[in-house]
Motif scaffolding. Structure first.
Motif, PDB file in Angstrom:
ATOM      1  N   SER A  38       0.842  -1.190   0.000  1.00 30.62           N
ATOM      2  CA  SER A  38       0.000   0.000   0.000  1.00 30.62           C
ATOM      3  C   SER A  38       0.880   1.244   0.000  1.00 30.62           C
ATOM      4  O   SER A  38       1.921   1.276   0.662  1.00 30.62           O
ATOM      5  CB  SER A  38      -0.911   0.018   1.225  1.00 30.62           C
ATOM      6  N   ALA A  39       0.438   2.244  -0.746  1.00 31.24           N
ATOM      7  CA  ALA A  39       1.173   3.509  -0.785  1.00 31.24           C
ATOM      8  C   ALA A  39       1.202   4.178   0.585  1.00 31.24           C
ATOM      9  O   ALA A  39       2.064   5.029   0.843  1.00 31.24           O
ATOM     10  CB  ALA A  39       0.527   4.446  -1.801  1.00 31.24           C
ATOM     11  N   ASP A  40       0.302   3.797   1.475  1.00 26.99           N
ATOM     12  CA  ASP A  40       0.233   4.387   2.813  1.00 26.99           C
ATOM     13  C   ASP A  40       1.082   3.646   3.844  1.00 26.99           C
ATOM     14  O   ASP A  40       1.204   4.094   4.979  1.00 26.99           O
ATOM     15  CB  ASP A  40      -1.225   4.417   3.302  1.00 26.99           C
ATOM     16  N   ARG A  41       1.652   2.495   3.467  1.00 18.25           N
ATOM     17  CA  ARG A  41       2.426   1.704   4.421  1.00 18.25           C
ATOM     18  C   ARG A  41       3.820   1.409   3.859  1.00 18.25           C
ATOM     19  O   ARG A  41       3.988   0.465   3.067  1.00 18.25           O
ATOM     20  CB  ARG A  41       1.706   0.385   4.745  1.00 18.25           C
ATOM     21  N   PRO A  42       4.807   2.227   4.220  1.00 19.67           N
ATOM     22  CA  PRO A  42       6.166   1.999   3.723  1.00 19.67           C
ATOM     23  C   PRO A  42       6.702   0.638   4.164  1.00 19.67           C
ATOM     24  O   PRO A  42       6.342   0.123   5.229  1.00 19.67           O
ATOM     25  CB  PRO A  42       6.977   3.141   4.347  1.00 19.67           C
ATOM     26  N   VAL A  43       7.562   0.075   3.348  1.00 19.97           N
ATOM     27  CA  VAL A  43       8.233  -1.192   3.648  1.00 19.97           C
ATOM     28  C   VAL A  43       9.676  -0.878   4.033  1.00 19.97           C
ATOM     29  O   VAL A  43      10.362  -0.144   3.324  1.00 19.97           O
ATOM     30  CB  VAL A  43       8.197  -2.133   2.423  1.00 19.97           C
TER      31      VAL A  43
END
Length: 312
Positions: A177-182
């Motif tokens: 998700s673009a809202d959850r950085p890895v």
């Protein structure tokens, strides 16, 4: 020296056939054959080996093609420019573009070019190494390139364009998700599909070094893929994950065939420049194409300011 004969020579070398070239240039096959023979007599060498399956360049033919492609292209550009002085901007500009920029920039540039009916933009897709060689030989006029290392000695002129974030891309059902950085640590546990080591661009090379340090050299690279489209197909099929420029995954993400996430812990970005053939003076058509490229990049940066940073 008749310039037309040189053009015919290059086209026969491209098609490998007198018949196919004759149709392309609207000449009879005997007339074209005579033009090639006259050129060979003028130079005193055989330029082709005639075979049943076509025409194959001789060693002298290969050398002639290498030496004249750039200068002949520049001469044609000058002639196009002189012709256009009496009316609108005209001529053909050959633009080299990496596969990773095609989706974001090729069609918008083609639409902009339609405003100039006497001007044509011929977009050539290729790797950075291929485009740089073509630029330096004068085979293409302008190209989008990864910024050279500080110690690199390029023979083409360059202008700063932009810096763009690289993101982790995975299949649509990957949960990215673009809202959850890895994090980089999480990235080290994923199967990554990357270019083979000799073809690593600088940011990928840095990332691989970091991942190797985190895993003791046991990075999980199930496949190498030196083709951008091949890499995308592997990711879409769920074979692995990869690192792409942000603008290169927007369309796939909107279509629901890919998902992406930012990478935290180490900033991944590509630095792009505009390379031009080192001829010194460029026709108005080339300057207009440069303006169109910059206008498209400005729109991209304005639409996605947190991912694309202008450098001009």
């Amino acid at each position: 020296m008749d310039i037309r004969r040189l053009r015919y020579f290059l086209q026969v070398a491209e098609f490998g056939s007198l018949n196919a070239t004759a149709e392309q240039v609207n000449l009879s096959q005997p007339s074209l054959s005579r033009q090639i023979r006259l050129l060979e007599e003028e130079l005193g060498v055989s330029l082709f080996t005639r075979r049943r399956d076509g025409m194959v360049l001789s060693r002298d033919g290969l050398e002639l093609r290498t030496r004249i492609m750039g200068p002949l292209r520049q001469l044609e550009m000058v002639l196009d420019e002189i012709k256009s002085h009496s009316s609108q901007i005209g001529g053909t500009v050959v633009l080299g573009m990496p596969s990773s920029a095609i989706d974001a920039l090729a069609s918008p540039l083609a639409r902009r070019a339609r405003a100039f009916p006497n001007m044509a933009v011929h977009i050539v897709e290729g790797s950075a190494g291929q485009m740089l060689k073509s630029l330096e030989r004068g085979e293409i006029d302008i190209a989008l390139l990864n910024a050279p290392p500080s110690d690199a000695k390029w023979r083409c002129a360059t202008e700063e364009l932009f810096v763009e974030e690289l993101v982790l891309a995975g299949p649509a059902n990957s949960g990215l998700s673009a809202d959850r950085p890895v994090s980089v640590a999480e990235l080290a546990q994923l199967p990554l599909v990357l270019p083979s080591p000799p073809n690593h661009p600088p940011p990928i090379r840095e990332l691989v070094d970091i991942l190797s340090g985190l895993t003791g050299g046991n990075c999980n690279f199930p496949l190498y893929a030196d083709s951008f489209q091949l890499t995308k197909s592997y990711v879409e099929a769920g074979i692995g994950y990869s690192i792409f420029p942000y603008s290169a995954v927007l369309h796939e993400q909107e279509k629901g065939v890919l998902a992406y996430a930012p990478v935290s812990g180490h900033r991944l970005a590509r630095h792009m420049v505009l390379g031009t053939y080192p001829g010194g003076q460029y026709p108005r058509a080339l300057e207009r194409v440069k303006e169109m490229i910059k206008a498209e990049i400005v729109e991209l940066a304005e639409a996605h300011p947190s991912h694309v940073q202008l450098l001009f």
